[in-house]
Design an enzyme around this catalytic site. Structure first.
Site, mmCIF file in Angstrom:
data_model
loop_
_atom_site.group_PDB
_atom_site.id
_atom_site.type_symbol
_atom_site.label_atom_id
_atom_site.label_comp_id
_atom_site.label_asym_id
_atom_site.label_seq_id
_atom_site.Cartn_x
_atom_site.Cartn_y
_atom_site.Cartn_z
ATOM 1 N N GLY A 172 -1.906 8.499 -4.108
ATOM 2 C CA GLY A 172 -3.307 8.117 -3.963
ATOM 3 C C GLY A 172 -3.535 6.626 -4.113
ATOM 4 O O GLY A 172 -4.445 6.061 -3.487
ATOM 5 N N ASP A 173 -2.734 5.978 -4.946
ATOM 6 C CA ASP A 173 -2.844 4.527 -5.089
ATOM 7 C C ASP A 173 -2.516 3.824 -3.782
ATOM 8 O O ASP A 173 -3.218 2.899 -3.358
ATOM 9 C CB ASP A 173 -1.883 4.032 -6.176
ATOM 10 C CG ASP A 173 -2.335 4.380 -7.577
ATOM 11 O OD1 ASP A 173 -3.522 4.200 -7.875
ATOM 12 O OD2 ASP A 173 -1.497 4.836 -8.373
ATOM 13 N N TYR A 174 -1.428 4.242 -3.159
ATOM 14 C CA TYR A 174 -1.020 3.594 -1.917
ATOM 15 C C TYR A 174 -2.006 3.882 -0.780
ATOM 16 O O TYR A 174 -2.286 2.999 0.046
ATOM 17 C CB TYR A 174 0.394 4.035 -1.535
ATOM 18 C CG TYR A 174 1.450 3.450 -2.444
ATOM 19 C CD1 TYR A 174 1.780 2.098 -2.368
ATOM 20 C CD2 TYR A 174 2.106 4.227 -3.397
ATOM 21 C CE1 TYR A 174 2.738 1.542 -3.206
ATOM 22 C CE2 TYR A 174 3.062 3.685 -4.243
ATOM 23 C CZ TYR A 174 3.378 2.342 -4.147
ATOM 24 O OH TYR A 174 4.306 1.787 -4.976
ATOM 25 N N GLY A 177 -4.886 1.685 -1.385
ATOM 26 C CA GLY A 177 -4.525 0.320 -1.025
ATOM 27 C C GLY A 177 -4.590 0.070 0.465
ATOM 28 O O GLY A 177 -5.009 -1.010 0.910
#
Length: 401
Positions: A172-174, A177
């Site tokens: 989810g972070d990527y 981003g």
């Protein structure tokens, strides 16, 4: 590479963020030519420096990979003097990237409105767990929580088992981003056209939710709640992972009647289409367990490479389920240079993922790995802001940088 044109040459980014999502956005911008100044807390710096496999340099492989192409300065934004320096830095920057809880920068006097007064056309990319609006906007969250909240974790795992991590706790972070990068680039284009600055609001959960295909309209239209299906998918059969005789796993994607016709021809089971009642996707979904068992029995009787060769000859989409060692050894990965080798001053050779996407005329590239904490204080504070050596020394003495 030094004289190669880069699409974001001349763009300067101030990266105030920590950990993965927003810093990943800044890294992408840096890969394509932006000058990225990473602002870190004096003393400890970004917590990502200690998250993961430690290196001899005192950072982690995570950090030196994801902080590629960045300059590092230290600055305490919580102190009034630090806030004033940040405003000065903002006048020299095009984009500010941050991932504090909504309202935090405002409390420190360096929110968007404050920075906009010193740089009216500034673009601020804001990444948070739940976004800048809504009743949950102040809640903390990481990618694991976002996976769960958005519905992805509920779908990951076997039908009779618990929800599991969908491959990586950082997915989810990527994703966030990437959406932050898209938003930042669109904001830059808008500024070029109309001279306006603006904020880009990205939540961790919405990027994940946006990628769950027809989950939302199917529920809204029919009240259908998709459950965990292991390696299967709801709209196609056979579309799963199957084991070969030599113990490997193969991913098979058979998402249409045409593909299934090709598959059964390779298997020597055209009868499944001609007289077996499995020519249509609806019929195969209805008889999911039977179809999966037929394919599994065929695969388990052969070795992986033989299966993949036969499926490729038959124009059936399939591929190996690789672990990281398999991936490193793969000739396509090597031939396409999906992995690149970099030299780190203390760690030596480090192998990292290459730049994505690939542009034919102005491709991005990795110039440096993650910097030491405060490595570029002198260059930025003296070269960009024009501070004297004595002023810089005083800031260090007072814990502001």
């Amino acid at each position: 590479m030094a004289d190669q044109r880069l699409p974001l040459e001349g763009v300067r980014v101030l990266d105030l963020a920590t950990m993965i999502a927003a810093p990943f956005c800044a890294s992408i911008l840096g890969e394509f030519g932006a000058e990225v100044i990473k602002v870190e807390q004096p003393g400890g710096g970004d917590p990502f420096r200690s998250f993961g496999t430690m290196t001899g340099a005192g950072s982690t492989l995570n950090f030196i990979n994801e902080s590629r192409n960045k300059l590092s300065i230290t600055l305490d934004l919580r102190k009034p003097e630090g806030a004033e320096i940040l405003k000065d830095l903002a006048t020299h920057c095009d984009i500010v990237v941050e991932n504090f809880r909504p309202g935090t920068l405002e409390r420190w006097g360096v929110g968007y409105e404050a920075l906009k007064r010193v740089r009216p056309d500034l673009v601020m990319i804001r990444v948070s767990a739940y976004g800048q609006t809504g009743p949950y906007r102040h809640k903390p969250g990481y990618a694991r929580v976002a996976h769960a909240y958005a519905g992805l974790s509920f779908l990951a795992g076997d039908p009779d088992g618990p929800p599991v991590v969908p491959g990586s706790t950082s997915l989810g972070d990527y994703i966030a981003g990437l959406y932050a990068t898209i938003g930042g680039l669109m904001a830059l284009i808008s500024r070029q056209k109309w001279g306006v600055g603006q904020t880009v609001d990205v939540s961790l959960y919405e990027g994940i939710f946006r990628m769950l295909d027809e989950l939302a309209p199917a529920y809204a239209k029919h009240g259908f709640v998709r459950e965990r299906m292991g390696a299967d998918t709801v709209n196609a059969v056979p579309h799963s992972h199957y084991q070969s005789r030599d113990g490997h796993w193969i991913a098979l994607a058979c998402s249409s009647d045409k593909m299934f016709a090709r598959l059964v021809k390779v298997m020597g089971r055209c009868d499944l289409v001609e007289s077996g009642g499995l020519a249509s996707i609806d019929a195969r979904i209805e008889r999911r367990e039977e179809v999966n068992q037929i394919v599994a029995d065929w695969m388990i009787a052969q070795d992986r490479d033989d299966i993949l060769f036969r499926l490729e000859e038959g124009n059936v989409p399939a591929g190996p389920v690789n672990n990281i060692a398999d991936f490193f050894a793969d000739p396509h990965v090597q031939g396409r240079e999906t992995l690149i080798k970099m030299q780190h001053p203390t760690e030596g050779e480090v192998i990292i993922p290459n730049v994505v996407p690939r542009l034919s005329e102005t491709p991005g590239h990795v110039r440096t790995l993650g910097p030491d904490l405060g490595q570029h204080n002198q260059a930025v504070y003296s070269g960009l802001l024009g501070l004297s050596d004595n002023q810089i020394a005083d800031l260090e003495k007072n814990g502001i940088i």
